[in-house]
Design a protein around this motif. Structure first.
Motif, PDB file in Angstrom:
ATOM      1  N   ASP A   1       7.954  21.514 -30.615  1.00 21.54           N
ATOM      2  CA  ASP A   1       7.300  21.097 -29.375  1.00 21.54           C
ATOM      3  C   ASP A   1       6.169  20.129 -29.768  1.00 21.54           C
ATOM      4  O   ASP A   1       5.820  20.017 -30.946  1.00 21.54           O
ATOM      5  CB  ASP A   1       6.825  22.305 -28.560  1.00 21.54           C
ATOM      6  CG  ASP A   1       5.706  23.077 -29.227  1.00 21.54           C
ATOM      7  OD1 ASP A   1       4.819  22.444 -29.822  1.00 21.54           O
ATOM      8  OD2 ASP A   1       5.708  24.321 -29.146  1.00 21.54           O
ATOM      9  N   PRO A   2       5.587  19.390 -28.815  1.00 24.00           N
ATOM     10  CA  PRO A   2       4.603  18.346 -29.165  1.00 24.00           C
ATOM     11  C   PRO A   2       3.409  18.855 -29.961  1.00 24.00           C
ATOM     12  O   PRO A   2       2.903  18.155 -30.826  1.00 24.00           O
ATOM     13  CB  PRO A   2       4.187  17.804 -27.802  1.00 24.00           C
ATOM     14  CG  PRO A   2       5.386  17.999 -26.954  1.00 24.00           C
ATOM     15  CD  PRO A   2       5.975  19.308 -27.385  1.00 24.00           C
ATOM     16  N   VAL A   3       2.956  20.093 -29.679  1.00 23.39           N
ATOM     17  CA  VAL A   3       1.810  20.616 -30.427  1.00 23.39           C
ATOM     18  C   VAL A   3       2.200  20.808 -31.894  1.00 23.39           C
ATOM     19  O   VAL A   3       1.450  20.469 -32.822  1.00 23.39           O
ATOM     20  CB  VAL A   3       1.307  21.945 -29.808  1.00 23.39           C
ATOM     21  CG1 VAL A   3       0.163  22.519 -30.636  1.00 23.39           C
ATOM     22  CG2 VAL A   3       0.863  21.729 -28.369  1.00 23.39           C
TER      23      VAL A   3
ATOM     24  N   LEU B   1       4.578  19.202 -33.418  1.00 21.67           N
ATOM     25  CA  LEU B   1       4.787  17.870 -33.996  1.00 21.67           C
ATOM     26  C   LEU B   1       3.457  17.261 -34.451  1.00 21.67           C
ATOM     27  O   LEU B   1       3.368  16.673 -35.538  1.00 21.67           O
ATOM     28  CB  LEU B   1       5.460  16.958 -32.956  1.00 21.67           C
ATOM     29  CG  LEU B   1       5.844  15.555 -33.411  1.00 21.67           C
ATOM     30  CD1 LEU B   1       6.830  15.598 -34.570  1.00 21.67           C
ATOM     31  CD2 LEU B   1       6.450  14.768 -32.260  1.00 21.67           C
ATOM     32  N   LEU B   2       2.428  17.444 -33.626  1.00 25.75           N
ATOM     33  CA  LEU B   2       1.087  16.962 -33.999  1.00 25.75           C
ATOM     34  C   LEU B   2       0.609  17.681 -35.261  1.00 25.75           C
ATOM     35  O   LEU B   2       0.125  17.047 -36.207  1.00 25.75           O
ATOM     36  CB  LEU B   2       0.114  17.211 -32.837  1.00 25.75           C
ATOM     37  CG  LEU B   2      -1.358  16.881 -33.084  1.00 25.75           C
ATOM     38  CD1 LEU B   2      -1.545  15.397 -33.362  1.00 25.75           C
ATOM     39  CD2 LEU B   2      -2.217  17.289 -31.891  1.00 25.75           C
TER      40      LEU B   2
ATOM     41  N   SER C   1       2.509  16.421 -38.349  1.00 23.37           N
ATOM     42  CA  SER C   1       2.109  15.071 -38.761  1.00 23.37           C
ATOM     43  C   SER C   1       0.784  15.098 -39.525  1.00 23.37           C
ATOM     44  O   SER C   1       0.648  14.461 -40.576  1.00 23.37           O
ATOM     45  CB  SER C   1       1.971  14.162 -37.535  1.00 23.37           C
ATOM     46  OG  SER C   1       3.150  14.165 -36.790  1.00 23.37           O
TER      47      SER C   1
ATOM     48  N   GLY D   1      15.644  15.137 -35.567  1.00 24.12           N
ATOM     49  CA  GLY D   1      16.146  13.905 -34.980  1.00 24.12           C
ATOM     50  C   GLY D   1      15.270  12.698 -35.287  1.00 24.12           C
ATOM     51  O   GLY D   1      14.118  12.836 -35.720  1.00 24.12           O
ATOM     52  N   VAL D   2      15.882  11.553 -35.045  1.00 18.87           N
ATOM     53  CA  VAL D   2      15.246  10.276 -35.402  1.00 18.87           C
ATOM     54  C   VAL D   2      13.922  10.079 -34.661  1.00 18.87           C
ATOM     55  O   VAL D   2      12.928   9.621 -35.228  1.00 18.87           O
ATOM     56  CB  VAL D   2      16.210   9.108 -35.086  1.00 18.87           C
ATOM     57  CG1 VAL D   2      15.522   7.765 -35.258  1.00 18.87           C
ATOM     58  CG2 VAL D   2      17.434   9.195 -35.966  1.00 18.87           C
ATOM     59  N   TRP D   3      13.875  10.474 -33.384  1.00 14.28           N
ATOM     60  CA  TRP D   3      12.709  10.146 -32.573  1.00 14.28           C
ATOM     61  C   TRP D   3      11.503  10.975 -32.965  1.00 14.28           C
ATOM     62  O   TRP D   3      10.385  10.484 -33.000  1.00 14.28           O
ATOM     63  CB  TRP D   3      13.043  10.290 -31.076  1.00 14.28           C
ATOM     64  CG  TRP D   3      14.196   9.416 -30.742  1.00 14.28           C
ATOM     65  CD1 TRP D   3      15.482   9.806 -30.485  1.00 14.28           C
ATOM     66  CD2 TRP D   3      14.210   7.991 -30.741  1.00 14.28           C
ATOM     67  NE1 TRP D   3      16.290   8.713 -30.311  1.00 14.28           N
ATOM     68  CE2 TRP D   3      15.533   7.582 -30.448  1.00 14.28           C
ATOM     69  CE3 TRP D   3      13.238   7.006 -30.944  1.00 14.28           C
ATOM     70  CZ2 TRP D   3      15.901   6.254 -30.354  1.00 14.28           C
ATOM     71  CZ3 TRP D   3      13.605   5.679 -30.849  1.00 14.28           C
ATOM     72  CH2 TRP D   3      14.917   5.319 -30.556  1.00 14.28           C
TER      73      TRP D   3
ATOM     74  N   GLY E   1      10.378   9.687 -36.214  1.00 16.25           N
ATOM     75  CA  GLY E   1       9.722   8.395 -35.978  1.00 16.25           C
ATOM     76  C   GLY E   1       8.265   8.570 -35.579  1.00 16.25           C
ATOM     77  O   GLY E   1       7.377   7.875 -36.075  1.00 16.25           O
ATOM     78  N   GLN E   2       8.011   9.556 -34.699  1.00 18.17           N
ATOM     79  CA  GLN E   2       6.624   9.782 -34.265  1.00 18.17           C
ATOM     80  C   GLN E   2       5.760  10.297 -35.415  1.00 18.17           C
ATOM     81  O   GLN E   2       4.609   9.911 -35.563  1.00 18.17           O
ATOM     82  CB  GLN E   2       6.597  10.776 -33.110  1.00 18.17           C
ATOM     83  CG  GLN E   2       7.169  10.157 -31.836  1.00 18.17           C
ATOM     84  CD  GLN E   2       7.070  11.084 -30.652  1.00 18.17           C
ATOM     85  OE1 GLN E   2       5.981  11.404 -30.211  1.00 18.17           O
ATOM     86  NE2 GLN E   2       8.205  11.507 -30.131  1.00 18.17           N
TER      87      GLN E   2
ATOM     88  N   LEU F   1       5.063   7.468 -37.664  1.00 17.18           N
ATOM     89  CA  LEU F   1       4.109   6.553 -37.032  1.00 17.18           C
ATOM     90  C   LEU F   1       2.684   7.085 -37.125  1.00 17.18           C
ATOM     91  O   LEU F   1       1.725   6.352 -36.946  1.00 17.18           O
ATOM     92  CB  LEU F   1       4.497   6.326 -35.563  1.00 17.18           C
ATOM     93  CG  LEU F   1       4.163   4.967 -34.983  1.00 17.18           C
ATOM     94  CD1 LEU F   1       4.621   3.830 -35.857  1.00 17.18           C
ATOM     95  CD2 LEU F   1       4.759   4.830 -33.590  1.00 17.18           C
ATOM     96  N   PHE F   2       2.528   8.360 -37.392  1.00 15.18           N
ATOM     97  CA  PHE F   2       1.188   8.888 -37.679  1.00 15.18           C
ATOM     98  C   PHE F   2       0.901   8.784 -39.169  1.00 15.18           C
ATOM     99  O   PHE F   2      -0.159   8.287 -39.586  1.00 15.18           O
ATOM    100  CB  PHE F   2       1.074  10.355 -37.235  1.00 15.18           C
ATOM    101  CG  PHE F   2      -0.272  10.957 -37.568  1.00 15.18           C
ATOM    102  CD1 PHE F   2      -1.339  10.798 -36.704  1.00 15.18           C
ATOM    103  CD2 PHE F   2      -0.477  11.632 -38.762  1.00 15.18           C
ATOM    104  CE1 PHE F   2      -2.588  11.325 -37.016  1.00 15.18           C
ATOM    105  CE2 PHE F   2      -1.723  12.162 -39.094  1.00 15.18           C
ATOM    106  CZ  PHE F   2      -2.772  12.002 -38.214  1.00 15.18           C
TER     107      PHE F   2
END
Lengths: 183, 173
Positions: free
Chosen positions: B3-5, B7-8, B11, B64-66, B69-70, B73-74
């Motif tokens: 989930d986004p948290v 992912l952060l 990163s 996955g790629v996306w 990618g994020q 990008l960090f």
């Protein structure tokens, strides 16, 4: 692998910010005055950040608030890091002494160029004179009664202490590594 | 899928691991060419992260790629930011040196003339930069025989001169 359109947009947010900032900064540099180098960059940065936030926010409408904010933080941090890299490249061109020396050597008619020519060109008079004015204007130094003083811990002093600590972590010494290799 | 948290968190952790590895490597090996070595170091850690993620060896990894990618990008810009800041570690900044020198003088302060003398003695900033440029393969030579640009140095000088023209920075700085 297929991707949800929102995922592509989310990935594109920091890049959209970078492109907006670069285009605006280039235009401002070409069309605007020469003096306001930092102001041009700050304006372009603000527009780039707004673009990155807008793309990120628009692309995450289907997510919960906490997820949106986490992604927004990730994208904003990525954009800030990208813009810092961009700013460093542009700013170093203007202010880096090392790049000035390289450009001087490129233009020099006498090769090899003697050390004393380079040290005389960027001697302590120039280095100190310009910087003292700047540091006083930025409130990093205070001038009173013909003497310079530091009040407390302004930003540059904190930075200097942090860099010294980091050098100690990396090299076991607060001096820069180049000084310890000098010949 | 993270989930986004998460992912952060991944990163930030990826970059933090690369930074800790940088400290360990630099304490052990002390590379002569810092900037080149840092670029290689962060590239290796980037590839290692991707390889471990692809092999399923990480307990928490983007899918996955996306998502990758994020994370990249960090990681990428954070690494490049650190590398660009490293010049402050590699050599003294004249402005920071001056603030430090005035601060160490305490309440009595320091005159501009005293500052000039100090900078002329210990703040031989031109020589520091020449030595750093030589360590990075941009110039060749030494104090006695003078200095010339290497092929790499000439490219850097030309790129810098071109950027100066494009951004109209001739009178800035």
């Amino acid at each position: 692998m297929s991707a949800h359109p929102g995922e592509v947009a989310m990935l594109a947010a920091p890049l959209a910010g970078l492109v907006s900032m670069t285009v605006l900064h280039l235009l401002a540099s070409r069309l605007g005055g020469v003096a306001a180098h930092l102001i041009r960059f700050i304006l372009a940065f603000a527009v780039g950040l707004a673009a990155a936030v807008a793309v990120s926010w628009t692309a995450t409408t289907s997510l919960t608030w906490s997820d949106r904010i986490a992604l927004l933080a990730l994208h904003a941090a990525s954009f800030v890091a990208l813009s810092y890299g961009y700013f460093t490249f542009v700013n170093l061109t203007a202010t880096s002494l090392r790049l000035r020396l390289l450009r001087d050597m490129l233009r020099a008619t006498e090769k090899p160029i003697p050390t004393h020519q380079l040290t005389a060109r960027y001697g302590s008079n120039e280095v100190v004179g310009i910087r003292v004015e700047r540091l006083v204007a930025w409130k990093q130094l205070r001038r009173s009664g013909g003497r310079l003083r530091v009040d407390g811990y302004p930003l540059f002093r904190v930075l200097s202490l942090l860099i010294g600590c980091w050098r100690r972590v990396l090299f076991g010494d607060t001096r820069p590594p180049t000084l310890r290799r000098r010949r | 899928v993270l989930d986004p948290v998460e992912l952060l968190a991944f990163s930030v952790l990826w970059f933090a691991v690369a930074l800790v590895a940088h400290v360990i490597v630099w304490r052990a090996l002390r590379p002569a060419r810092h900037i080149g070595a840092l670029l290689k170091h962060f590239a290796v850690l980037l590839v290692a992260g991707l390889a471990l993620g692809a092999a399923g060896a990480l307990p928490l990894a983007p899918q996955g790629v996306w998502q990758w990618g994020q994370a990249i990008l960090f990681y990428g810009p954070a690494a490049l930011t650190y590398i660009s800041l490293f010049s402050l570690v590699e050599q003294d900044s004249p402005s920071l040196m001056m603030v430090e020198r005035v601060a160490s003088a305490g309440e009595s302060g320091c005159s501009e003339e005293e500052l000039r003398e100090v900078m002329a003695e210990e703040g031989n900033v031109v020589l520091q930069r020449l030595l750093a440029a030589r360590a990075d393969g941009l110039v060749a030579g030494d104090v006695e025989h003078g200095w010339v640009l290497t092929a790499r140095g000439a490219v850097a000088a030309r790129v810098s001169a071109a950027a100066q023209r494009v951004y109209r920075l001739e009178n800035a700085g």
